[in-house]
Enzyme design. Structure first.
Site, mmCIF file in Angstrom:
data_model
loop_
_atom_site.group_PDB
_atom_site.id
_atom_site.type_symbol
_atom_site.label_atom_id
_atom_site.label_comp_id
_atom_site.label_asym_id
_atom_site.label_seq_id
_atom_site.Cartn_x
_atom_site.Cartn_y
_atom_site.Cartn_z
ATOM 1 N N GLY A 1 -1.350 7.741 -7.255
ATOM 2 C CA GLY A 1 -1.554 8.627 -6.107
ATOM 3 C C GLY A 1 -1.189 10.060 -6.472
ATOM 4 N N GLY B 1 -2.438 13.102 -4.475
ATOM 5 C CA GLY B 1 -2.124 13.172 -3.047
ATOM 6 C C GLY B 1 -1.102 14.255 -2.733
ATOM 7 N N GLN B 2 -0.694 14.301 -1.478
ATOM 8 C CA GLN B 2 0.191 15.369 -1.014
ATOM 9 C C GLN B 2 1.492 15.414 -1.826
ATOM 10 O OE1 GLN B 2 1.987 14.855 2.850
ATOM 11 N NE2 GLN B 2 2.405 17.030 3.114
ATOM 12 N N TYR C 1 -0.378 0.414 9.066
ATOM 13 C CA TYR C 1 0.452 1.189 8.133
ATOM 14 C C TYR C 1 1.886 0.646 8.148
ATOM 15 C CZ TYR C 1 2.621 5.421 6.134
ATOM 16 O OH TYR C 1 3.312 6.318 5.362
ATOM 17 N N ASP D 1 -7.350 2.357 -10.415
ATOM 18 C CA ASP D 1 -7.524 1.708 -9.111
ATOM 19 C C ASP D 1 -6.441 0.638 -9.004
ATOM 20 O OD1 ASP D 1 -8.221 0.249 -6.925
ATOM 21 O OD2 ASP D 1 -10.301 -0.127 -7.546
ATOM 22 N N ILE E 1 6.019 14.847 5.956
ATOM 23 C CA ILE E 1 6.264 15.751 4.831
ATOM 24 C C ILE E 1 5.437 17.027 5.007
ATOM 25 C CG2 ILE E 1 6.201 16.019 2.323
ATOM 26 C CD1 ILE E 1 8.069 13.744 3.264
ATOM 27 N N LYS F 1 4.210 -1.202 5.330
ATOM 28 C CA LYS F 1 5.460 -0.576 4.866
ATOM 29 C C LYS F 1 6.635 -1.554 4.957
ATOM 30 C CE LYS F 1 3.978 3.284 3.372
ATOM 31 N NZ LYS F 1 4.013 3.528 1.927
HETATM 32 N N1 SER Z 1 3.507 11.136 7.315
HETATM 33 C C1 SER Z 1 3.214 9.739 7.447
HETATM 34 C C2 SER Z 1 2.151 9.497 8.430
HETATM 35 O O1 SER Z 1 2.092 10.231 9.390
HETATM 36 C C3 SER Z 1 4.449 9.002 7.855
HETATM 37 O O2 SER Z 1 4.848 8.190 6.844
HETATM 38 O O3 SER Z 1 1.408 8.579 8.274
#
Ligand code: SER
Length: 319
Positions: free
Chosen positions: A8, A11-12, A142, A53, A172, A146
């Site tokens: 990743g 990504g951010q 999600y 991947d 973040i 997690k």
């Molecule tokens: N920043 C993330 C989200 O909003 C939280 O883990 O999905």
């Protein structure tokens, strides 16, 4: 840590963490791995880059064996709002991807950092000063991935001695790469729009408090926990970490101190509002402080000043 793989990496978090890891451990020792998004020039030119991947286990073992990887930062995942729109794909990437990483880590004896999230909590979790150990019954895909991910990482540590460690990241905020479809994304978008339009339409209601963190603290948390002495860790997957808690009107008021004509209005997205309401207002991160010395540097005011300076430079706009 000698040879590190970052999944990743485009990504951010990955796009910035990979560069910091390269400075710390040597450019050639940090293999950045992306899948769909093209790497930035900075990332591509500063060290090895591979396409990977994570849902295909053999592609992971090939890279781990070729580069003699001993530590993995596994950041590849779908964020909360995207995961709600593609739950099957979210399960595949977030769960099967993690399982593959753990299996390869078991075989090749790698340490693994896996970010969990405030999304690992649900509506019946205490929302204020959310304890480290508490009820975790999230109602999003999600969140399901997690919580299951936290449990799986602890299982691999206890059963197979894989050195898994993780933190529950809040929203973040950063100025290099945009987040990819989360519920907390408003707190990044607001800075870009404040500079470009002096106006922002927020998709969360006023009064919606969430934990947040600036990118330099995010990177510090990820590196510090992986460098922590394992003997003093009571918890592993995953530690509550936070730097600040605010609602949309608080960040707007802070921006207004720098851009007095900035205005914010609201157009609520019911999906993301419901997700935000199921998450903590403010986590208790004292276990991270006690066990491995977690201490954030940025609060809302210092983050806002830095965000506006960096973004004005990047967008070439004076405020
Ligand atoms: N920043 C993330 C989200 O909003 C939280 O883990 O999905």
């Amino acid at each position: 840590m000698k040879n590190i793989l970052v999944t990743g990496a485009c990504g951010q978090i990955g796009s910035e963490l990979s560069l910091v890891l390269r400075k710390r451990y040597g450019s050639d020792n940090v293999i950045a791995a992306g899948h769909i998004t093209k790497p930035s020039d900075d990332l591509y030119n500063s060290g090895p880059f591979v396409f990977l991947d994570c849902t295909k286990i053999e592609t992971i073992s090939d890279v781990v064996s070729k580069y003699k990887i001993d530590s993995i930062y596994h950041l590849a995942a779908l964020l909360s709002a995207v995961a709600e729109s593609k739950p099957q794909q979210a399960w595949d990437v977030n769960m099967n991807g993690l399982y593959n990483i753990l299996e390869v880590s078991r075989e090749y004896k790698c340490a693994v950092f896996v970010p969990s999230s405030i999304g690992a909590f649900g509506t019946n979790t205490p929302q204020d000063n959310t304890p480290q150990d508490t009820i975790q019954r999230p109602n999003t895909m999600y969140g399901v991935t997690k919580v299951a991910g936290e449990l799986l990482c602890d299982y691999y540590f206890k059963r197979f001695d894989v050195d898994t460690r993780g933190v529950r990241f809040p929203g973040i905020i950063s100025n290099v790469t945009l987040p990819g479809g989360g519920t907390t994304d408003y707190a990044v978008e607001i800075y870009y729009e404040a500079i470009k339009q002096r106006k922002y339409t927020c998709f969360l209601k006023s009064g919606t408090f969430l934990d947040m963190m600036y990118m330099p603290d995010t990177i510090k948390a990820a590196i510090d926990i992986m460098e922590a002495n394992p003997d003093v860790l009571i918890h592993r997957n995953a530690f509550n970490v936070s730097a600040m808690s605010f609602a949309p009107e608080d960040i707007a008021a802070e921006i207004k101190k720098h851009i007095p004509d900035f205005v914010m209005d609201y157009n609520i997205d019911p999906v993301r509002q419901a997700i935000a309401e199921s998450w903590p207002n403010k986590m208790d991160d004292s276990s991270a402080m006690i066990e491995w010395g977690w201490k954030p540097e940025y609060d809302l005011s210092s983050m806002t000043k830095d965000m506006l300076e960096k973004l004005c430079n990047k967008l070439q706009i004076n405020i």
